[in-house]
Scaffold this active site. Structure first.
Site, short mmCIF file in Angstrom:
data_model
loop_
_atom_site.label_atom_id
_atom_site.label_comp_id
_atom_site.label_asym_id
_atom_site.label_seq_id
_atom_site.Cartn_x
_atom_site.Cartn_y
_atom_site.Cartn_z
N ASP A 12 0.82 -1.22 0.00
CA ASP A 12 0.00 0.00 0.00
C ASP A 12 0.85 1.27 0.00
O ASP A 12 0.51 2.27 0.65
CB ASP A 12 -0.97 0.01 1.20
CG ASP A 12 -1.91 -1.17 1.16
OD1 ASP A 12 -2.17 -1.68 0.06
OD2 ASP A 12 -2.38 -1.58 2.23
N LYS A 15 1.74 2.23 -5.04
CA LYS A 15 2.32 1.68 -6.28
C LYS A 15 1.37 1.91 -7.46
O LYS A 15 1.81 2.24 -8.56
CB LYS A 15 2.60 0.17 -6.12
CG LYS A 15 3.59 -0.15 -5.01
CD LYS A 15 3.77 -1.65 -4.85
CE LYS A 15 2.56 -2.38 -4.35
NZ LYS A 15 2.14 -2.05 -2.97
N ASN A 37 -5.16 -10.38 -3.54
CA ASN A 37 -4.88 -9.80 -2.22
C ASN A 37 -4.44 -8.34 -2.39
O ASN A 37 -4.56 -7.53 -1.48
CB ASN A 37 -3.80 -10.61 -1.46
CG ASN A 37 -2.56 -10.93 -2.30
OD1 ASN A 37 -2.55 -10.69 -3.50
ND2 ASN A 37 -1.54 -11.47 -1.66
N ALA A 38 -3.92 -8.02 -3.56
CA ALA A 38 -3.47 -6.65 -3.85
C ALA A 38 -4.68 -5.73 -4.10
O ALA A 38 -5.73 -6.18 -4.56
CB ALA A 38 -2.59 -6.65 -5.10
N GLY A 39 -4.48 -4.47 -3.79
CA GLY A 39 -5.48 -3.45 -4.13
C GLY A 39 -4.73 -2.20 -4.51
O GLY A 39 -4.11 -1.57 -3.67
N HIS A 40 -4.70 -1.89 -5.80
CA HIS A 40 -3.92 -0.75 -6.30
C HIS A 40 -4.87 0.34 -6.77
O HIS A 40 -5.65 0.13 -7.70
CB HIS A 40 -3.00 -1.20 -7.45
CG HIS A 40 -1.98 -2.21 -7.01
ND1 HIS A 40 -1.12 -2.83 -7.87
CD2 HIS A 40 -1.67 -2.69 -5.78
CE1 HIS A 40 -0.33 -3.65 -7.19
NE2 HIS A 40 -0.65 -3.58 -5.92
N GLN A 223 2.10 -6.03 -3.16
CA GLN A 223 2.57 -6.14 -1.77
C GLN A 223 3.85 -5.32 -1.59
O GLN A 223 4.03 -4.33 -2.29
CB GLN A 223 2.76 -7.61 -1.37
CG GLN A 223 1.45 -8.38 -1.19
CD GLN A 223 0.87 -8.92 -2.46
OE1 GLN A 223 1.55 -9.59 -3.23
NE2 GLN A 223 -0.39 -8.65 -2.72
N THR A 238 3.15 -12.48 2.89
CA THR A 238 2.32 -13.15 1.90
C THR A 238 3.13 -14.33 1.34
O THR A 238 4.23 -14.60 1.83
CB THR A 238 1.86 -12.15 0.81
OG1 THR A 238 0.85 -12.80 0.01
CG2 THR A 238 3.00 -11.66 -0.06
N GLY A 301 -10.78 -3.33 3.23
CA GLY A 301 -11.39 -2.21 3.96
C GLY A 301 -10.95 -2.13 5.41
O GLY A 301 -11.43 -1.28 6.16
P1 GDP Z 1 -0.79 0.27 -3.54
O1 GDP Z 1 -1.36 -1.01 -3.06
O2 GDP Z 1 0.67 0.38 -3.28
O3 GDP Z 1 -1.14 0.58 -4.97
O4 GDP Z 1 -1.48 1.42 -2.67
P2 GDP Z 1 -3.04 1.52 -2.33
O5 GDP Z 1 -3.78 1.98 -3.52
O6 GDP Z 1 -3.51 0.29 -1.65
O7 GDP Z 1 -3.01 2.62 -1.20
C1 GDP Z 1 -2.57 3.91 -1.44
C2 GDP Z 1 -3.68 4.89 -1.08
O8 GDP Z 1 -3.14 6.18 -0.98
C3 GDP Z 1 -4.75 4.98 -2.14
O9 GDP Z 1 -5.97 5.27 -1.53
C4 GDP Z 1 -4.29 6.15 -3.00
O10 GDP Z 1 -5.37 6.80 -3.67
C5 GDP Z 1 -3.69 7.04 -1.96
N1 GDP Z 1 -2.57 7.88 -2.39
C6 GDP Z 1 -1.58 7.60 -3.28
N2 GDP Z 1 -0.69 8.60 -3.32
C7 GDP Z 1 -1.12 9.53 -2.43
C8 GDP Z 1 -0.63 10.79 -2.00
O11 GDP Z 1 0.41 11.26 -2.41
N3 GDP Z 1 -1.36 11.46 -1.06
C9 GDP Z 1 -2.52 10.98 -0.55
N4 GDP Z 1 -3.15 11.70 0.35
N5 GDP Z 1 -3.01 9.78 -0.94
C10 GDP Z 1 -2.32 9.08 -1.84
P1 IMO Z 2 -0.82 -4.22 -2.25
O1 IMO Z 2 -0.36 -4.80 -3.56
C1 IMO Z 2 -0.99 -4.56 2.07
C2 IMO Z 2 -1.03 -8.60 3.73
C3 IMO Z 2 -2.26 -9.07 4.47
C4 IMO Z 2 -1.64 -9.98 5.50
C5 IMO Z 2 -0.51 -10.65 4.71
C6 IMO Z 2 -0.83 -12.01 4.16
O2 IMO Z 2 -2.14 -3.54 -2.33
O3 IMO Z 2 0.24 -3.42 -1.60
P2 IMO Z 2 -2.34 -12.81 2.12
O4 IMO Z 2 -3.81 -12.63 1.86
O5 IMO Z 2 -1.45 -12.27 1.07
O6 IMO Z 2 -1.99 -14.22 2.47
O7 IMO Z 2 -2.08 -11.95 3.47
O8 IMO Z 2 -0.20 -9.76 3.66
N1 IMO Z 2 -1.23 -8.12 2.36
C7 IMO Z 2 -1.18 -6.84 2.00
N2 IMO Z 2 -1.03 -5.73 2.75
N3 IMO Z 2 -1.07 -4.48 0.73
C8 IMO Z 2 -1.19 -5.58 -0.03
O9 IMO Z 2 -1.13 -5.54 -1.37
C9 IMO Z 2 -1.29 -6.83 0.60
N4 IMO Z 2 -1.44 -8.10 0.16
C10 IMO Z 2 -1.38 -8.87 1.24
O10 IMO Z 2 -2.94 -7.98 5.06
O11 IMO Z 2 -1.05 -9.21 6.52
MG MG Z 3 -2.87 -1.70 -1.84
#
Ligand code: GDP
Ligand code: IMO
Ligand code: MG
Length: 423
Positions: A12, A15, A37-40, A223, A238, A301
């Protein structure tokens, strides 16, 4: 030059946003490990997209996205993602999306097994419950189902029979759960095969051709380094190699074609799920940053745990990934703070640790040694040039560069596409 984006903390790190930006200058973006498991998250204008399996470059219709063989694919989740994007006006043709025939398939029993195993553990990992761990277990145990198997009913039938023979025994005898019906799963997964067929191909050969044609590839990590199965805070990790080593095995692209590695970090630290987190905030500060940064997992969430920037961890991540550039995300979230802390070492039982300790006991109980720096207490969201950042924000970033011995190339100051400073 090709490039890769890897997470250098616990996932998170923004990326998705970074990939969306960088993908405008490449031809093909490839996911190499992990699963849904990822959420981008990518935010363009007032539209928010969260990608779980599909690379975050998909919003650019002229670019190709590849799901590599190292990814584990839940076909139901993938089809939902494809259909969801179609509804939002994206063409989602087989020219734009390619799925490796060798990628392993998440089966319904993997999801259930993930949750059952969690329920039995005394030290819970806090998995996403998506079946990722059990699917990788079956891959390594040589009983996994691959995407190509969904296209051959005879192979799928034989594999599914073998799997259910074993799995149904485990479900009944170990967990006291009901059996899986062969017919239902077989029918369901044959239909996934039919629907996904146009996208399934030998992506390693496709990428070889891309390289031969001198096109540019962007490798998208999911991750982060401390969730990596080998280098992370094991067992709170993971089940794949989120670090750069995962690229070759997860795409079939040889190492000399990886090019530049960019490590993505938050300007502080977050973690979802269980496991050690030396610089974790106290409850009050945690709440402050969580609400300012909207720190809730993009997949489950769940509230993300938040803490100060940990230079011990990130320095280790830069080494493991061979990263030459850093992207600092979410700087704006720190805008209101009077002062900030950076961890530079840990202390445990009288010993000072300057390098990341692998001993879980040390990591779990170590006290961080902090450096305190002054905050900037002004809005950075509108800033687009490094020189226009408040002086204390520049000092904070320079201190990180010195501690980490790396160049900061990108500074993100908001969640939207254009809220970025390129240095
Ligand atoms: P990822 O898994 O590495 O792609 O990251 P996520 O999308 O799970 O989590 C990043 C969160 O931060 C998302 O809700 C993005 O919209 C938000 N985000 C990314 N860059 C910024 C930033 O520079 N500032 C703020 N406030 N939010 C950001
Ligand atoms: P992105 O790509 C943050 C964490 C889970 C748990 C551990 C193992 O969005 O950065 P799993 O379901 O993979 O066996 O869970 O890894 N986890 C993440 N935490 N961002 C992620 O992906 C994750 N994918 C898995 O919360 O602690
Ligand atoms: Mg994420």
């Amino acid at each position: 030059m090709n490039l890769a984006v890897v997470g250098a903390q616990w996932g998170d790190e923004g990326k998705g946003k970074l990939i969306d930006i960088l993908s405008q200058d490449v031809d093909v973006t490839v996911r190499y490990q992990g699963g849904n498991n990822a959420g981008h998250t990518v935010i363009v204008g007032d539209k928010e997209y969260v990608f779980h399996l599909i690379p975050s470059a998909i919003l650019r219709p002229s670019k190709v996205c590849v799901i590599g063989n190292g990814v584990v694919i839940d076909p139901k989740a993938l089809l939902e993602e494809i259909e969801g994007l179609k509804k939002r006006g994206l063409p989602m043709t087989d020219k734009q999306l390619k799925i490796s025939a060798n990628a392993h398939v998440v089966m319904p029993y993997h999801r259930v097994m993930d949750q059952l195993r969690e329920s039995k553990r005394s030290h819970k990992i806090g998995t996403t419950g998506r079946g990722i761990g059990p699917c990788y277990c079956d891959k390594v145990g040589r009983m996994g189902v691959r995407m190509v198997d969904l296209l051959n009913p005879r192979v799928l039938k034989a594999k599914l029979c073998d799997n259910l023979n074993e799995k149904n025994d485990i479900f009944a005898k170990v967990y006291g759960c009901k059996n899986y019906d062969f017919g239902e799963i077989y029918k369901e997964y044959c239909s996934y095969g039919r629907r996904l067929k146009p996208y399934i191909c030998d992506t390693a050969l496709y990428l070889k051709d891309v390289i031969d044609r001198k096109k540019k590839i962007l490798f998208e990590g999911a991750q982060g380094t401390f969730l990596d199965i080998d280098f992370g805070t094991y067992p709170f990790v993971t089940s794949s190699n989120a670090t750069i080593g995962g690229v070759c095995a997860g795409t079939g692209v040889p190492p000399m074609h990886i090019g530049k590695v960019i490590a993505a970090v938050n300007a502080y630290t977050t973690r979802v799920g269980e496991g050690p987190f030396p610089t974790e905030f106290d409850a009050k500060m945690d709440e402050t940053i969580r609400s300012k940064g909207n720190e809730f997992g993009a997949t489950t969430g769940r509230p993300r745990r938040c803490g100060w920037f940990d230079s011990i961890l990130v320095r280790y991540a830069l080494i493991i990934n061979g990263a030459s550039e850093l992207a600092i995300m979410k700087l704006d979230v720190l805008d209101d703070l009077k002062e900030l802390k950076i961890a530079t070492a840990y202390k445990y039982k009288g010993r000072v640790y300057k390098d990341y300790p692998h001993d879980l006991e040390v990591l779990s109980h170590a006290q961080p040694v902090y450096e305190t720096v002054s905050g900037w207490q002004s809005d950075t969201r509108g800033v687009r040039q490094y020189s226009k950042l408040p002086a204390n924000a520049r000092r904070y970033l320079q201190r990180l560069e010195t501690l980490l011995n790396v160049r900061i190339k990108y500074i993100s100051v908001g969640s939207k596409r254009d809220e970025i400073i390129v240095c």
